[in-house]
Motif scaffolding. Sequence first.
Motif, PDB file in Angstrom:
ATOM      1  N   THR A  76       0.797  -1.223   0.011  1.00  0.00           N
ATOM      2  CA  THR A  76       0.061   0.083  -0.071  1.00  0.00           C
ATOM      3  C   THR A  76       0.814   1.358   0.059  1.00  0.00           C
ATOM      4  O   THR A  76       0.312   2.388  -0.411  1.00  0.00           O
ATOM      5  N   TRP A  77       2.072   1.144   0.503  1.00  0.00           N
ATOM      6  CA  TRP A  77       2.942   2.202   0.395  1.00  0.00           C
ATOM      7  C   TRP A  77       4.007   2.091  -0.888  1.00  0.00           C
ATOM      8  O   TRP A  77       5.027   2.530  -0.607  1.00  0.00           O
TER       9      TRP A  77
ATOM     10  N   SER B 208       2.651   6.874  -4.245  1.00  0.00           N
ATOM     11  CA  SER B 208       2.695   8.214  -3.426  1.00  0.00           C
ATOM     12  C   SER B 208       1.209   8.413  -3.474  1.00  0.00           C
ATOM     13  O   SER B 208       0.841   9.663  -3.363  1.00  0.00           O
TER      14      SER B 208
ATOM     15  N   TYR C 216      -3.703   6.046   0.577  1.00  0.00           N
ATOM     16  CA  TYR C 216      -3.250   4.988   1.704  1.00  0.00           C
ATOM     17  C   TYR C 216      -2.106   5.527   2.607  1.00  0.00           C
ATOM     18  O   TYR C 216      -1.570   5.041   3.509  1.00  0.00           O
ATOM     19  N   TYR C 217      -2.064   7.126   2.650  1.00  0.00           N
ATOM     20  CA  TYR C 217      -1.549   7.711   3.922  1.00  0.00           C
ATOM     21  C   TYR C 217      -2.514   8.573   4.575  1.00  0.00           C
ATOM     22  O   TYR C 217      -2.293   9.287   5.413  1.00  0.00           O
TER      23      TYR C 217
ATOM     24  N   PRO D 185       2.212  -1.813   6.404  1.00  0.00           N
ATOM     25  CA  PRO D 185       2.287  -1.355   4.815  1.00  0.00           C
ATOM     26  C   PRO D 185       3.598  -1.676   4.435  1.00  0.00           C
ATOM     27  O   PRO D 185       4.677  -1.513   4.975  1.00  0.00           O
TER      28      PRO D 185
ATOM     29  N   VAL E  92       6.691  -0.789   1.497  1.00  0.00           N
ATOM     30  CA  VAL E  92       7.101   0.364   0.405  1.00  0.00           C
ATOM     31  C   VAL E  92       7.526  -0.535  -0.819  1.00  0.00           C
ATOM     32  O   VAL E  92       7.560  -0.026  -1.847  1.00  0.00           O
TER      33      VAL E  92
ATOM     34  N   GLY F  81      11.127   0.309   4.464  1.00  0.00           N
ATOM     35  CA  GLY F  81      10.053   1.124   4.842  1.00  0.00           C
ATOM     36  C   GLY F  81      10.452   2.076   6.229  1.00  0.00           C
ATOM     37  O   GLY F  81      10.070   2.990   6.455  1.00  0.00           O
TER      38      GLY F  81
ATOM     39  N   CYS G 284      10.435   6.019   6.424  1.00  0.00           N
ATOM     40  CA  CYS G 284       9.815   6.909   7.467  1.00  0.00           C
ATOM     41  C   CYS G 284      11.059   7.922   7.914  1.00  0.00           C
ATOM     42  O   CYS G 284      10.583   8.919   8.399  1.00  0.00           O
TER      43      CYS G 284
END
Length: 371
Positions: free
Chosen positions: A130-131, A134, A138-139, A154, A156, A186, A190
């Motif tokens: 889901t990530w 962009s 999903y954010y 999620p 990346v 991921g 972050c």
Amino acid sequence: MAKICVITFAKTTDNYGQVLQYLATQEYLKSRGHDPYLLRSKGHRLSLLSRIIRRLKRYVSPSIPLFHTEIEKKQLEEFGKWWRIAAEMEEKHPRHFEDFRKQKFKLLDCYLEDVKEYGFDAVAVGSDQTWGSSDDTYYLAWAPKECIRFAIAPSVAHYQFSETEINTLRPFLQLFSFVTVRERNGLMFCNRIGYKGAKQILDPTFLIPARNYDQFIPTYEQNLKPYLFLYLLGNEIGIGVKEIFEYAKSIGLEVKYVASQGRQDDFPKIYAEVGEWLWLLKNATYVITNSFHGMAFSIIYRKKFLTIPVIGVFEKMNIRIENIAEQFNLEDRIYTGELSYVENEIDWNKADKIIERNKILLDSLMAKVNL
């Protein structure tokens, strides 16, 4: 009890992992006394004029490109081909995924602007890739202000974010009460975005024990001959399917073969429904797969398995299987040229301890936000 809205990928006709990762998320949340709903977004409710302006603006002066590299363009083309194949197969051999979702999940099909009308206490983004873009859906850019926001693993995947995308998404992540991600990259994402305290956890499928999945398996005939369960996605691999069939025959096993997501060849296949897929994996002598979730469920059901890396334009997706192999100290279960390694023993006690520590971590994060 909290009423929780979870958004994740949820429209597949043949991706077993996609359905099962949400099933696990749902069952985990229910075990904590909550009432989860699966949101299948209809997107934003925009007027025709607004949609036209948005398209023109993106075309004339795009701030975020559709793809960054030639490889990403080829990947998009491959996805398109797989979707067409999946649609054709669903016509010929329906797997009834939508029936499963309607029977087992509380589904919410609505526009993002309308979510606030349902009175949710919390909103979460679920797992899968889901990530891996962009897309601000999903954010949780749309989430009602009064809701707790959190992320349950999620992925990346192999996506490379531009600085423009990072800057666009940064304010949305700052509103999360906690973030967990599925892979190591991921955490790197972050860090780039400035979100402190993100945690790496296992895929949601590890949040519930194998016996919890058993309730979703229909009753089947048990007196089968021993078999090797082969589960392959459409991604290109460095070994022929014929070689796997020949190996199984050499050790006295039949092959039960499920293919999905664009996989095409001339070998006999089973077009399994979700419960049947679980049953086939659970009762196999060995499992060979190129799928992340094929690998995950082999661990959950304590199956001797071998995971075949993908090659070609999706080679970077191997980070998913490499990461889970590292987490469980099972790097030797990644195929390097010898199929007989599938017969090697596995210390399942170590795996069980890792799974338990993972659940304790997520439990503690949920408790901190009173969920």
